[in-house]
Design an enzyme around this catalytic site. Structure first.
Site, PDB file in Angstrom:
ATOM      1  CE  LYS A 187     -26.332 -32.187  18.687  1.00  0.00           C
ATOM      2  NZ  LYS A 187     -26.130 -33.028  17.526  1.00  0.00           N
ATOM      3  CB  SER A 257     -25.144 -41.004  15.451  1.00  0.00           C
ATOM      4  OG  SER A 257     -24.190 -40.010  15.716  1.00  0.00           O
TER       5      SER A 257
END
Ligand code: KPL
Length: 305
Positions: A187, A257
């Site tokens: 990730k 984000s």
């Protein structure tokens, strides 16, 4: 009919903050019959409008946590730089056998968090690719169906099955893994490529599919793979680059984000993403110029803000 106290306690979850993933988890828990409460800086109930992935809307009242009870189970979906602080603030309100589930982008050292736990408290990590968006403070939309992975960082307890069931309701589909580190590095490769570039370009994720960013994406991801591999988590650059482009396509309309944090002049998770890569690379004697450049540019952007 009065509710059975033991049943309601088993279904009791506290969610820290009111970020998009936290509200998504709270809404889905509520929908599944749990009693989620929010742990907020300024405690007040939230009248939430939740739009599911099927576009169905549901209104719900999420109470805030009461000061007079000890918290049995808590999901802590806060930014990487806020995890330690959030746990410190929660600590006096936690049951001695409380189960804590942390979930954030990037990597932070778990050791200090584990050392501070009561021996009967459980610490878990949940990594998710579920996507949620908050168009307003009291609205959350489930914008992208993702996948979550859950790992227990402390010893097994009798509560494990209940935690897994609840986290499946909150952010599933869920896979339980014994070691979260390989997933965190995978990730990290995605976040190291998409987050700083989208923040610097002030663009939606989809724009990064342009050939203009190909070299930078390849360099960032290759460096993450080198560091992860040297640490014992083998990663192939070609596969990881392909995964970045898959996520870019799957989240093409979303703002990352970090783009949202920079646009709102909030602190970013760059230190837990490119910063963590740089820190680990330095210890290993590996050069990671692309990650260092992203770290410096995002830090400079935040300072200019
Ligand atoms: O995790 C993300 C983020 O925005 O932090 C990605 C995968 C980049 C999706 O936007």
């Amino acid at each position: 009919m009065a509710s059975n106290p033991s049943t309601s306690s088993a279904l009791s979850w506290t969610i820290v903050g009111r970020g998009a993933i936290g509200l998504l988890a709270a809404a889905r828990l509520y929908h599944a019959g749990y009693s989620p409460r929010l742990w907020l800086k300024r405690p007040a109930p939230v009248e939430l409008t939740y739009t599911g992935i099927d576009h169905q809307q549901q209104q719900m009242r999420l109470p805030s946590e009461q000061a007079d009870r000890l918290i049995p189970r808590v999901l802590i979906p806060v930014k990487a730089y806020d995890v330690a602080n959030a746990i410190n603030q929660l600590a006096p309100a936690l049951r001695p056998d409380a189960q804590l589930v942390i979930s954030h982008n990037g990597i932070i050292p778990f050791k200090p968090l584990l050392e501070e736990r009561h021996p009967d408290q459980g610490l878990w990590f949940l990594s998710t690719s579920q996507a949620a968006y908050k168009p307003a403070a009291d609205q959350v939309i489930h914008t992208g169906l993702g996948q979550s992975y859950l790992a227990k960082l402390t010893a097994a307890s009798t509560e494990d099955d209940a935690i897994i069931t609840a986290m499946t309701a909150a952010l599933g589909p869920l896979t339980v893994v014994s070691d979260i580190q390989p997933l965190l590095w995978q990730k990290l490769a995605v976040n190291a490529a998409i987050n700083p570039l989208s923040a610097l370009e002030n663009c939606r994720n989809g724009q990064l599919a342009s050939p203009r960013y190909q070299q930078q994406i390849k360099a960032l991801v290759t460096e993450v793979c080198q560091v992860a591999t040297a640490l014992g988590y083998p990663m192939q650059p070609a596969q990881s680059v392909a995964e970045v482009y898959r996520v870019i396509a799957a989240t093409a309309n979303n703002f990352s984000s970090m783009q949202q944090d920079v646009a709102a002049k909030r602190p970013t998770e760059i230190h837990a993403i490119c910063g963590y890569v740089c820190q680990q690379a330095e210890q290993l004697g590996i050069a990671v110029p692309a990650n260092l450049q992203m770290l410096n540019r995002i830090v400079a952007l935040a300072t200019a803000n």
